[in-house]
Write a protein that holds these residues in place. Structure first.
Motif, PDB file in Angstrom:
ATOM      1  N   LEU A  29      41.897  29.697  41.137  1.00 50.69           N
ATOM      2  CA  LEU A  29      42.220  30.628  40.058  1.00 50.69           C
ATOM      3  C   LEU A  29      42.787  31.932  40.610  1.00 50.69           C
ATOM      4  O   LEU A  29      42.276  32.485  41.585  1.00 50.69           O
ATOM      5  N   ILE A  30      43.853  32.395  39.973  1.00 48.54           N
ATOM      6  CA  ILE A  30      44.405  33.704  40.310  1.00 48.54           C
ATOM      7  C   ILE A  30      44.094  34.689  39.182  1.00 48.54           C
ATOM      8  O   ILE A  30      43.720  35.825  39.412  1.00 48.54           O
ATOM      9  N   ALA A  31      44.249  34.226  37.956  1.00 51.18           N
ATOM     10  CA  ALA A  31      43.941  35.039  36.781  1.00 51.18           C
ATOM     11  C   ALA A  31      43.245  34.163  35.748  1.00 51.18           C
ATOM     12  O   ALA A  31      43.635  33.014  35.548  1.00 51.18           O
TER      13      ALA A  31
ATOM     14  N   GLU B  43      48.090  40.143  45.571  1.00 50.81           N
ATOM     15  CA  GLU B  43      48.821  41.114  44.758  1.00 50.81           C
ATOM     16  C   GLU B  43      48.826  40.728  43.281  1.00 50.81           C
ATOM     17  O   GLU B  43      48.566  41.561  42.412  1.00 50.81           O
ATOM     18  N   TYR B  44      49.103  39.438  42.996  1.00 48.42           N
ATOM     19  CA  TYR B  44      49.154  39.057  41.584  1.00 48.42           C
ATOM     20  C   TYR B  44      47.760  39.084  40.957  1.00 48.42           C
ATOM     21  O   TYR B  44      47.601  39.427  39.788  1.00 48.42           O
ATOM     22  N   ASN B  45      46.751  38.743  41.750  1.00 46.70           N
ATOM     23  CA  ASN B  45      45.374  38.825  41.257  1.00 46.70           C
ATOM     24  C   ASN B  45      45.058  40.244  40.804  1.00 46.70           C
ATOM     25  O   ASN B  45      44.451  40.461  39.745  1.00 46.70           O
ATOM     26  N   LEU B  46      45.480  41.225  41.588  1.00 49.21           N
ATOM     27  CA  LEU B  46      45.253  42.620  41.216  1.00 49.21           C
ATOM     28  C   LEU B  46      46.104  43.026  40.017  1.00 49.21           C
ATOM     29  O   LEU B  46      45.630  43.661  39.071  1.00 49.21           O
TER      30      LEU B  46
ATOM     31  N   LEU C 219      38.830  23.638  38.519  1.00 52.84           N
ATOM     32  CA  LEU C 219      39.372  24.949  38.879  1.00 52.84           C
ATOM     33  C   LEU C 219      38.378  25.694  39.761  1.00 52.84           C
ATOM     34  O   LEU C 219      37.181  25.723  39.503  1.00 52.84           O
ATOM     35  N   VAL C 220      38.910  26.301  40.822  1.00 51.72           N
ATOM     36  CA  VAL C 220      38.067  26.955  41.831  1.00 51.72           C
ATOM     37  C   VAL C 220      38.257  28.473  41.752  1.00 51.72           C
ATOM     38  O   VAL C 220      39.384  28.967  41.775  1.00 51.72           O
ATOM     39  N   ALA C 221      37.161  29.197  41.671  1.00 51.46           N
ATOM     40  CA  ALA C 221      37.241  30.662  41.596  1.00 51.46           C
ATOM     41  C   ALA C 221      37.743  31.233  42.919  1.00 51.46           C
ATOM     42  O   ALA C 221      37.355  30.774  44.001  1.00 51.46           O
ATOM     43  N   TYR C 222      38.606  32.219  42.826  1.00 52.58           N
ATOM     44  CA  TYR C 222      39.069  32.942  44.014  1.00 52.58           C
ATOM     45  C   TYR C 222      37.903  33.795  44.514  1.00 52.58           C
ATOM     46  O   TYR C 222      37.378  34.632  43.790  1.00 52.58           O
ATOM     47  N   GLN C 223      37.486  33.571  45.753  1.00 51.60           N
ATOM     48  CA  GLN C 223      36.245  34.175  46.235  1.00 51.60           C
ATOM     49  C   GLN C 223      36.308  35.696  46.325  1.00 51.60           C
ATOM     50  O   GLN C 223      35.265  36.365  46.359  1.00 51.60           O
ATOM     51  N   TYR C 224      37.511  36.267  46.348  1.00 50.09           N
ATOM     52  CA  TYR C 224      37.628  37.715  46.450  1.00 50.09           C
ATOM     53  C   TYR C 224      38.079  38.362  45.142  1.00 50.09           C
ATOM     54  O   TYR C 224      38.568  39.494  45.139  1.00 50.09           O
ATOM     55  N   ASN C 225      37.915  37.642  44.034  1.00 51.89           N
ATOM     56  CA  ASN C 225      38.312  38.231  42.756  1.00 51.89           C
ATOM     57  C   ASN C 225      37.558  39.551  42.542  1.00 51.89           C
ATOM     58  O   ASN C 225      36.325  39.579  42.571  1.00 51.89           O
ATOM     59  N   PRO C 226      38.287  40.664  42.327  1.00 48.42           N
ATOM     60  CA  PRO C 226      37.639  41.985  42.299  1.00 48.42           C
ATOM     61  C   PRO C 226      37.076  42.393  40.945  1.00 48.42           C
ATOM     62  O   PRO C 226      36.557  43.497  40.805  1.00 48.42           O
ATOM     63  N   ARG C 227      37.175  41.547  39.932  1.00 44.23           N
ATOM     64  CA  ARG C 227      36.697  41.918  38.615  1.00 44.23           C
ATOM     65  C   ARG C 227      35.423  41.159  38.250  1.00 44.23           C
ATOM     66  O   ARG C 227      35.244  39.997  38.620  1.00 44.23           O
TER      67      ARG C 227
ATOM     68  N   ILE D  30      45.177  44.640  35.918  1.00 49.19           N
ATOM     69  CA  ILE D  30      45.495  46.028  35.609  1.00 49.19           C
ATOM     70  C   ILE D  30      46.048  46.117  34.193  1.00 49.19           C
ATOM     71  O   ILE D  30      46.960  45.376  33.826  1.00 49.19           O
ATOM     72  N   SER D  31      45.498  47.021  33.405  1.00 51.05           N
ATOM     73  CA  SER D  31      46.029  47.279  32.065  1.00 51.05           C
ATOM     74  C   SER D  31      47.119  48.327  32.200  1.00 51.05           C
ATOM     75  O   SER D  31      46.851  49.475  32.547  1.00 51.05           O
ATOM     76  N   LEU D  32      48.370  47.934  31.924  1.00 50.78           N
ATOM     77  CA  LEU D  32      49.497  48.838  32.142  1.00 50.78           C
ATOM     78  C   LEU D  32      49.813  49.705  30.931  1.00 50.78           C
ATOM     79  O   LEU D  32      50.517  50.687  31.032  1.00 50.78           O
TER      80      LEU D  32
END
Length: 216
Positions: free
Chosen positions: A56-58, A92-95, A17-25, A99-101
């Motif tokens: 990876l997305i999440a 969009e889905y990564n964000l 599994l490859v980390a998304y390079q722009y993951n904001p968390r 988000i805790s809704l």
């Protein structure tokens, strides 16, 4: 036009599994430790989400913890789309996934999760909620104390304080504030002459208040 997205659960090796390079968390060391403790106790419950190329997305932090614990060769469940997500969809889905809704329901936290150390598992409750829960406990204690008062009066009936007077009202929102006022102002409980029950009424004449003020 892109086909509608559908998801299936498949197996992937953690190391693939490859980390998304722009993951904001990111995780602080403290929160990382909380996540490690959670995975140690419950294992991997929430399934990571990946794109069709294993990006990876999440679930970045969960995968990071598995790697730290030497579980890179382990096959785990992941959610995989039926087609590659576009860059916009992935972002969009990564964000959205980060988000805790929901909002915490204060009274449920207090009544059903009182046996859980919320801070120990990483749940951050703001000061207002902490004060709310503490005030509720104090109010409950005050209510029990009041309900325990017998119907037969223990305090003298003071009709003069039920006559029509100009008044200043100080509101005590909890038992701590009430105790403070009782101590500082030397308040005594009085009973209304119109009822047999002891009311939560405290009377302080202006003369007495002036003397107390001068003493301070």
């Amino acid at each position: 036009m892109n086909a509608p997205l559908e998801w299936t659960t498949q197996k992937r090796k953690v190391a693939d599994l490859v980390a998304y390079q722009y993951n904001p968390r990111s995780l602080s060391e403290e929160k990382k430790q909380k996540l490690i403790e959670s995975i140690d106790k419950f294992n991997l419950v929430e399934i990571p989400v990946i794109n069709s190329d294993n990006t990876l997305i999440a679930g970045h932090q969960r995968i990071m913890v598995l790697s730290l614990k030497g579980r890179d060769k382990e096959l785990i469940d992941v959610r995989v789309p039926n087609r590659a997500l576009t860059k916009e969809e992935l972002k969009e889905y990564n964000l959205r996934s980060n988000i805790s809704l929901g909002d915490w329901v204060d009274n449920i936290l207090e009544s059903h999760f009182a046996d859980i150390d919320l801070g120990a598992i990483g749940l951050e409750i703001d000061n207002d909620l902490e004060e709310l829960l503490e005030d509720q406990k104090q109010d409950d204690a005050f209510k029990k104390e009041f309900e325990a008062i017998p119907d037969t009066p223990k305090f003298p009936i003071v009709p003069k304080y039920n006559e029509k007077y100009s008044a200043v009202i100080i509101v005590a929102k909890n038992l701590t504030d009430l105790t403070f006022l009782q101590t500082v102002l030397e308040l005594e409980k009085n009973q209304c002459y119109k009822t047999e029950k002891v009311g939560q009424t405290f009377v302080l004449s202006s003369d007495k208040f002036q003397k107390l003020w001068e003493k301070k």
